[in-house]
Design a protein around this motif. Structure first.
Motif, PDB file in Angstrom:
ATOM      1  N   ALA A 180      76.195  22.356  70.872  1.00 21.52           N
ATOM      2  CA  ALA A 180      77.334  22.018  71.729  1.00 21.52           C
ATOM      3  C   ALA A 180      78.505  21.499  70.900  1.00 21.52           C
ATOM      4  O   ALA A 180      79.672  21.818  71.179  1.00 21.52           O
ATOM      5  CB  ALA A 180      76.914  20.967  72.764  1.00 21.52           C
ATOM      6  N   ALA A 181      78.210  20.720  69.848  1.00 19.01           N
ATOM      7  CA  ALA A 181      79.280  20.203  68.997  1.00 19.01           C
ATOM      8  C   ALA A 181      79.957  21.326  68.229  1.00 19.01           C
ATOM      9  O   ALA A 181      81.183  21.334  68.056  1.00 19.01           O
ATOM     10  CB  ALA A 181      78.709  19.160  68.031  1.00 19.01           C
ATOM     11  N   LEU A 182      79.175  22.299  67.762  1.00 15.14           N
ATOM     12  CA  LEU A 182      79.767  23.428  67.054  1.00 15.14           C
ATOM     13  C   LEU A 182      80.649  24.275  67.978  1.00 15.14           C
ATOM     14  O   LEU A 182      81.715  24.749  67.570  1.00 15.14           O
ATOM     15  CB  LEU A 182      78.658  24.297  66.448  1.00 15.14           C
ATOM     16  CG  LEU A 182      77.896  23.696  65.254  1.00 15.14           C
ATOM     17  CD1 LEU A 182      76.727  24.583  64.864  1.00 15.14           C
ATOM     18  CD2 LEU A 182      78.831  23.485  64.070  1.00 15.14           C
ATOM     19  N   VAL A 183      80.206  24.433  69.217  1.00 15.84           N
ATOM     20  CA  VAL A 183      81.011  25.187  70.179  1.00 15.84           C
ATOM     21  C   VAL A 183      82.330  24.476  70.443  1.00 15.84           C
ATOM     22  O   VAL A 183      83.388  25.112  70.620  1.00 15.84           O
ATOM     23  CB  VAL A 183      80.216  25.392  71.486  1.00 15.84           C
ATOM     24  CG1 VAL A 183      81.116  25.966  72.589  1.00 15.84           C
ATOM     25  CG2 VAL A 183      79.032  26.309  71.247  1.00 15.84           C
ATOM     26  N   ASP A 184      82.301  23.139  70.466  1.00 12.63           N
ATOM     27  CA  ASP A 184      83.523  22.361  70.704  1.00 12.63           C
ATOM     28  C   ASP A 184      84.416  22.288  69.482  1.00 12.63           C
ATOM     29  O   ASP A 184      85.479  21.640  69.528  1.00 12.63           O
ATOM     30  CB  ASP A 184      83.159  20.951  71.159  1.00 12.63           C
ATOM     31  CG  ASP A 184      82.538  20.937  72.551  1.00 12.63           C
ATOM     32  OD1 ASP A 184      82.777  21.911  73.295  1.00 12.63           O
ATOM     33  OD2 ASP A 184      81.815  19.974  72.876  1.00 12.63           O
ATOM     34  N   GLY A 185      84.013  22.892  68.382  1.00 17.14           N
ATOM     35  CA  GLY A 185      84.859  22.942  67.198  1.00 17.14           C
ATOM     36  C   GLY A 185      84.605  21.858  66.179  1.00 17.14           C
ATOM     37  O   GLY A 185      85.437  21.643  65.291  1.00 17.14           O
ATOM     38  N   TRP A 214      80.712  18.328  58.581  1.00 19.88           N
ATOM     39  CA  TRP A 214      80.703  16.905  58.215  1.00 19.88           C
ATOM     40  C   TRP A 214      80.687  16.016  59.451  1.00 19.88           C
ATOM     41  O   TRP A 214      79.947  15.032  59.498  1.00 19.88           O
ATOM     42  CB  TRP A 214      81.917  16.587  57.351  1.00 19.88           C
ATOM     43  CG  TRP A 214      82.063  15.116  57.076  1.00 19.88           C
ATOM     44  CD1 TRP A 214      82.941  14.259  57.669  1.00 19.88           C
ATOM     45  CD2 TRP A 214      81.273  14.327  56.187  1.00 19.88           C
ATOM     46  NE1 TRP A 214      82.769  12.994  57.191  1.00 19.88           N
ATOM     47  CE2 TRP A 214      81.751  12.995  56.278  1.00 19.88           C
ATOM     48  CE3 TRP A 214      80.224  14.613  55.308  1.00 19.88           C
ATOM     49  CZ2 TRP A 214      81.201  11.968  55.532  1.00 19.88           C
ATOM     50  CZ3 TRP A 214      79.677  13.584  54.568  1.00 19.88           C
ATOM     51  CH2 TRP A 214      80.173  12.283  54.680  1.00 19.88           C
ATOM     52  N   ARG A 215      81.490  16.354  60.446  1.00 18.25           N
ATOM     53  CA  ARG A 215      81.504  15.560  61.669  1.00 18.25           C
ATOM     54  C   ARG A 215      80.169  15.678  62.396  1.00 18.25           C
ATOM     55  O   ARG A 215      79.688  14.701  62.986  1.00 18.25           O
ATOM     56  CB  ARG A 215      82.640  16.017  62.574  1.00 18.25           C
ATOM     57  CG  ARG A 215      82.827  15.135  63.809  1.00 18.25           C
ATOM     58  CD  ARG A 215      84.064  15.520  64.585  1.00 18.25           C
ATOM     59  NE  ARG A 215      84.266  14.623  65.714  1.00 18.25           N
ATOM     60  CZ  ARG A 215      85.256  14.738  66.588  1.00 18.25           C
ATOM     61  NH1 ARG A 215      86.157  15.714  66.444  1.00 18.25           N
ATOM     62  NH2 ARG A 215      85.372  13.885  67.585  1.00 18.25           N
ATOM     63  N   LEU A 216      79.569  16.833  62.354  1.00 17.42           N
ATOM     64  CA  LEU A 216      78.255  17.030  62.967  1.00 17.42           C
ATOM     65  C   LEU A 216      77.217  16.133  62.310  1.00 17.42           C
ATOM     66  O   LEU A 216      76.373  15.530  62.985  1.00 17.42           O
ATOM     67  CB  LEU A 216      77.860  18.498  62.827  1.00 17.42           C
ATOM     68  CG  LEU A 216      76.613  18.974  63.573  1.00 17.42           C
ATOM     69  CD1 LEU A 216      76.836  18.919  65.059  1.00 17.42           C
ATOM     70  CD2 LEU A 216      76.253  20.377  63.128  1.00 17.42           C
ATOM     71  N   TYR A 217      77.297  16.029  60.987  1.00 17.38           N
ATOM     72  CA  TYR A 217      76.355  15.176  60.257  1.00 17.38           C
ATOM     73  C   TYR A 217      76.654  13.691  60.454  1.00 17.38           C
ATOM     74  O   TYR A 217      75.754  12.899  60.758  1.00 17.38           O
ATOM     75  CB  TYR A 217      76.413  15.548  58.772  1.00 17.38           C
ATOM     76  CG  TYR A 217      75.904  14.475  57.836  1.00 17.38           C
ATOM     77  CD1 TYR A 217      74.547  14.244  57.678  1.00 17.38           C
ATOM     78  CD2 TYR A 217      76.801  13.684  57.107  1.00 17.38           C
ATOM     79  CE1 TYR A 217      74.086  13.265  56.824  1.00 17.38           C
ATOM     80  CE2 TYR A 217      76.353  12.706  56.241  1.00 17.38           C
ATOM     81  CZ  TYR A 217      74.999  12.501  56.111  1.00 17.38           C
ATOM     82  OH  TYR A 217      74.549  11.516  55.258  1.00 17.38           O
ATOM     83  N   TRP A 218      77.921  13.303  60.271  1.00  9.75           N
ATOM     84  CA  TRP A 218      78.277  11.891  60.215  1.00  9.75           C
ATOM     85  C   TRP A 218      78.336  11.222  61.586  1.00  9.75           C
ATOM     86  O   TRP A 218      77.929  10.057  61.710  1.00  9.75           O
ATOM     87  CB  TRP A 218      79.619  11.754  59.502  1.00  9.75           C
ATOM     88  CG  TRP A 218      80.004  10.336  59.200  1.00  9.75           C
ATOM     89  CD1 TRP A 218      80.909   9.565  59.860  1.00  9.75           C
ATOM     90  CD2 TRP A 218      79.458   9.509  58.165  1.00  9.75           C
ATOM     91  NE1 TRP A 218      80.990   8.321  59.299  1.00  9.75           N
ATOM     92  CE2 TRP A 218      80.101   8.254  58.251  1.00  9.75           C
ATOM     93  CE3 TRP A 218      78.496   9.713  57.170  1.00  9.75           C
ATOM     94  CZ2 TRP A 218      79.802   7.220  57.387  1.00  9.75           C
ATOM     95  CZ3 TRP A 218      78.213   8.668  56.315  1.00  9.75           C
ATOM     96  CH2 TRP A 218      78.856   7.439  56.426  1.00  9.75           C
ATOM     97  N   GLN A 219      78.799  11.905  62.603  1.00 13.06           N
ATOM     98  CA  GLN A 219      79.030  11.285  63.901  1.00 13.06           C
ATOM     99  C   GLN A 219      77.989  11.624  64.958  1.00 13.06           C
ATOM    100  O   GLN A 219      77.940  10.957  65.993  1.00 13.06           O
ATOM    101  CB  GLN A 219      80.426  11.673  64.425  1.00 13.06           C
ATOM    102  CG  GLN A 219      81.564  11.151  63.575  1.00 13.06           C
ATOM    103  CD  GLN A 219      82.924  11.438  64.178  1.00 13.06           C
ATOM    104  OE1 GLN A 219      83.036  12.095  65.209  1.00 13.06           O
ATOM    105  NE2 GLN A 219      83.974  10.946  63.537  1.00 13.06           N
TER     106      GLN A 219
END
Length: 300
Positions: A195-200, A204-209
């Motif tokens: 879902a995070a990848l679909v939202d753009g 790094w943001r996927l890993y860190w947040q």
């Protein structure tokens, strides 16, 4: 009361009695194990509270005339323990942080993304824990002597520096941490990252947040273990450090031994003082440590 009811009651009574006996035996076993485990620590504390002159006369198995904290104050001042505590802090804190960061990055890559060398990369990191430290003493020692770092370390080389100890701890502890974190990250729902990848969201943001905050219990458990392991290291401090002033706390006890005489009570006090930081770390992270160890206990 019917015969069937009486028989059922007797059966339940016998079952309850067996359960109580089993629990009693279990509690006695656990109590005995705990006392056997704590006996050396309690004996060291008892010896540290007594002066050496008294124990040399009456023996260690005797009733004390007086108990005092003089051995603790003498051990702290004579060994220069404050300086060695600072050295250990300079080594342990960066080593723990770098190990967790590097391990979490590798674990995130091998657990959340599929590629051809996924399993191979994880096996390489994990296999590092299977290599005995004593096997690489000679080549690592020569490598540290040949690595020049002018202006970066006080010795001008990787040898005899805090940086050298930090790097070797990171190298040897990263495999275990990568293995634990990768298994934990595989338990996280893939729908979160998708879902995070679909939202753009970037990688790094996927890993860190997203992923890293969910790994907080596992990270806290590993931070506790790493702090204790690195703090208690004695092997690498002896091999890779030559100057006494640069050694960590585990070598401070050597300053309490004399050429012709050694006070065992004083050494016991010093050993107990060096154990205090590890206890502080454990009790500070106890809740996260226990929750990290029980992750997945009820899975399935």
């Amino acid at each position: 009361m019917t015969a069937a009811s009486a028989s059922l009651l007797r059966t339940r009574t016998r079952t309850h009695t067996r359960i109580r006996c089993a629990r009693l035996v279990l509690h006695l076993f656990l109590t005995g194990t705990a006392l056997a485990w704590l006996a050396p620590l309690l004996w060291a504390a008892y010896a540290a509270l007594r002066p050496y002159a008294e124990t040399s006369t009456k023996g260690y198995v005797s009733w004390p005339d007086k108990l005092s904290l003089n051995n603790f104050t003498d051990a702290f001042t004579q060994s220069g323990m404050a300086h060695y505590f600072a050295n250990t802090l300079l080594i342990a804190v960066p080593a723990v942080l770098l190990t967790l960061f590097a391990s979490s990055c590798v674990a995130f890559r091998v657990s959340r993304f599929d590629f051809r060398l996924n399993l191979t990369l994880l096996l390489v990191f994990t296999a590092g824990n299977l290599l005995p430290q004593q096997v690489i003493i000679t080549p690592l020692y020569r490598l540290y002597l040949l690595t020049d770092l002018p202006g970066i370390t006080t010795s001008g080389k990787l040898y005899d520096s805090a940086l050298g100890l930090v790097l070797i701890h990171v190298a040897f502890q990263a495999g275990f941490c990568t293995f634990v974190l990768s298994n934990y990250m595989r338990m996280l729902p893939h729908e979160l990252t998708e879902a995070a990848l679909v939202d753009g969201a970037s990688v790094w943001r996927l890993y860190w947040q997203i992923v890293l905050p969910l790994c907080r219990p596992a990270m806290a458990a590993l931070a506790t273990l790493l702090s204790i392991w690195i703090y208690n290291d004695f092997f690498w401090a002896i091999v890779l450090v030559a100057t006494g002033e640069n050694m960590p706390i585990t070598s401070a006890l050597q300053n309490l031994t004399g050429q012709y005489f050694t006070d065992p009570n004083l050494i016991a006090a010093g050993a107990l003082l060096t154990a205090i930081p590890t206890l502080v770390v454990y009790f500070a992270l106890q809740r996260q440590f226990v929750s990290g160890l029980t992750l997945g206990a009820n899975k399935g």
